[in-house]
Design an enzyme around this catalytic site. Structure first.
Site, PDB file in Angstrom:
ATOM      1  N   GLY A  73       6.153   0.115 -11.847  1.00 19.28           N
ATOM      2  CA  GLY A  73       6.175   0.345 -12.960  1.00 19.28           C
ATOM      3  C   GLY A  73       5.306   1.395 -13.472  1.00 19.28           C
ATOM      4  O   GLY A  73       4.983   1.448 -14.809  1.00 19.28           O
ATOM      5  N   THR A  75       5.672   4.544 -14.050  1.00 19.22           N
ATOM      6  CA  THR A  75       6.053   5.652 -15.252  1.00 19.22           C
ATOM      7  C   THR A  75       6.148   5.087 -16.378  1.00 19.22           C
ATOM      8  O   THR A  75       5.693   5.526 -17.387  1.00 19.22           O
ATOM      9  CB  THR A  75       7.496   5.906 -14.769  1.00 19.22           C
ATOM     10  OG1 THR A  75       7.422   6.559 -13.269  1.00 19.22           O
ATOM     11  CG2 THR A  75       7.921   7.215 -15.489  1.00 19.22           C
ATOM     12  N   HIS A 145      -2.472   5.167  -7.183  1.00 13.82           N
ATOM     13  CA  HIS A 145      -1.843   4.262  -6.235  1.00 13.82           C
ATOM     14  C   HIS A 145      -2.696   3.480  -5.323  1.00 13.82           C
ATOM     15  O   HIS A 145      -2.368   2.646  -4.417  1.00 13.82           O
ATOM     16  CB  HIS A 145      -0.619   4.832  -5.300  1.00 13.82           C
ATOM     17  CG  HIS A 145       0.609   5.188  -6.268  1.00 13.82           C
ATOM     18  ND1 HIS A 145       1.051   4.512  -7.463  1.00 13.82           N
ATOM     19  CD2 HIS A 145       1.525   6.000  -6.233  1.00 13.82           C
ATOM     20  CE1 HIS A 145       2.229   4.769  -7.686  1.00 13.82           C
ATOM     21  NE2 HIS A 145       2.431   5.747  -6.978  1.00 13.82           N
ATOM     22  N   SER A 175      13.067  -0.916  -4.874  1.00 18.38           N
ATOM     23  CA  SER A 175      13.038   0.311  -5.792  1.00 18.38           C
ATOM     24  C   SER A 175      12.501   1.515  -4.936  1.00 18.38           C
ATOM     25  O   SER A 175      12.732   2.609  -5.034  1.00 18.38           O
ATOM     26  CB  SER A 175      12.233  -0.064  -6.995  1.00 18.38           C
ATOM     27  OG  SER A 175      11.987   1.250  -7.817  1.00 18.38           O
TER      28      SER A 175
END
Length: 342
Positions: A73, A75, A145, A175
């Site tokens: 999530g 973005t 990240h 994903s």
């Protein structure tokens, strides 16, 4: 870092040397090997930039750092936080008004809220990121990240806000598979086969994984410092986006006024940042992310964003295996994902 011959930064070579000396995994989730640092696995091409960030990034008290595992999530979170923090300069447009001059209708969220590892990557720019970062107006909204243990010491020391978004690892794994296939360089080997990739994921070998340690690190910080670290769940954000955005604004020190609430500003921000709205933006359809051989279309960032899509790609046995691993690894942390059956 000082720019040297051929536009490279002389100081970056020491991070490349350090990265090349770290333990390696010949296979990762994508087309590139991984390096292990501090108990976490990093895509090899992002290891040196992460080390440079860890060593040199200077956080400001006004910074906002967005943290996620890949394909959890990021973005969406970037768009929402940018719209919340910058609404004084850029009011969210009415629904359906594509001519409104809002940055999110002209640029990718990843351009407006860059990943620090991208800014520190030699492939991203011929110049060191210091001047660019120093020139960004406050509040700077940046993304990582990296696990909490790999954040620069200046982040907790500065007292800046950190927002972590956690997603069901089953959906994250699915994903990630699609994303890696979309972005792999032309002519590169196929991504790791599903069964092998799932075994690796369950063994903790994934970008910036193990996923359970990544989640637990930010969770513990959110419990210890709730005024500085916010822990969000993707599934709750999907279920109550307006309520989540309202809590985000309060946490970031820019709560919605009574007038904004009455005027529907929280709802306008959620509409502006919806998957369908962002997918329709030309920069997100046709624009490129990155440079050189690792560039790919921004459209790779926009797939489904659904909760429970793993059911179309994983067997019940695979789901139970991963849920059981997550439950075991998180036991005692105080974090419960309640994943079975989602």
């Amino acid at each position: 870092m000082v720019a040297g011959e051929n536009g490279r930064a002389d100081g970056f070579s020491k991070y490349e040397a350090q990265a090349s000396s770290l333990p390696a995994s010949p296979r990762g989730q994508g087309s590139f090997p991984y390096r292990k640092y501090g108990g976490f696995w990093y895509p090899e091409h992002l290891m040196a930039p992460t080390l440079a960030m860890l060593d040199t990034f200077a956080a400001r008290p006004t910074d906002v750092i967005l943290a996620t595992m890949p394909k959890s999530g990021a973005t969406w979170l970037k768009a929402l936080v940018y719209a919340v923090v910058c609404r004084g300069r850029h009011q969210p447009p009415p629904a359906g008004d594509e001519r409104h001059p809002h940055p999110l209708l002209a640029s990718s969220p990843h351009e407006l809220v860059p990943f620090l590892h991208d800014l520190y990557s030699e492939n991203h720019s011929s110049a060191p990121p210091g001047p660019f970062l120093e020139g960004m107006p406050s509040p700077r909204v940046l993304a990582v990240h990296a696990p909490f243990t790999a954040l620069p010491a200046s982040v907790p020391a500065s007292g800046c806000r950190v927002v972590y978004l956690c997603r069901d690892p089953k959906d994250g794994f699915v994903s990630l598979r699609h994303f890696l296939d979309e972005k792999k360089p032309e002519g590169s080997p196929a991504i790791t086969p599903l069964a092998e990739a799932f075994d690796l994921f369950c063994d903790g070998v994934s970008p910036f994984g193990p996923v359970w340690d990544h989640m637990a690190g930010y969770w513990k910080e959110s419990v210890a410092r709730p005024g500085e670290v916010m822990f969000l769940r993707y599934e709750q954000l999907k279920e109550d986006a307006v309520g989540s955005v309202t809590r985000l604004a309060e946490f970031l020190g820019c709560p919605f006024t009574d007038e904004e609430v009455a005027g529907g500003v929280p709802e306008a921000i959620v509409a502006l940042c919806s998957m369908d709205r962002m997918r329709s933006v030309q920069a997100n359809r046709d624009g490129m992310h990155g440079t050189g051989g690792r560039s790919f279309k921004n459209s790779a960032f926009f797939r489904k964003g659904e909760v429970g899509d793993w059911k179309a790609h994983m067997t019940p046995e695979m789901a139970r295996r991963l849920d059981n691993i997550m439950e075991e690894k998180l036991r005692g942390s105080g974090l419960s994902l309640s994943l079975t059956g989602n």
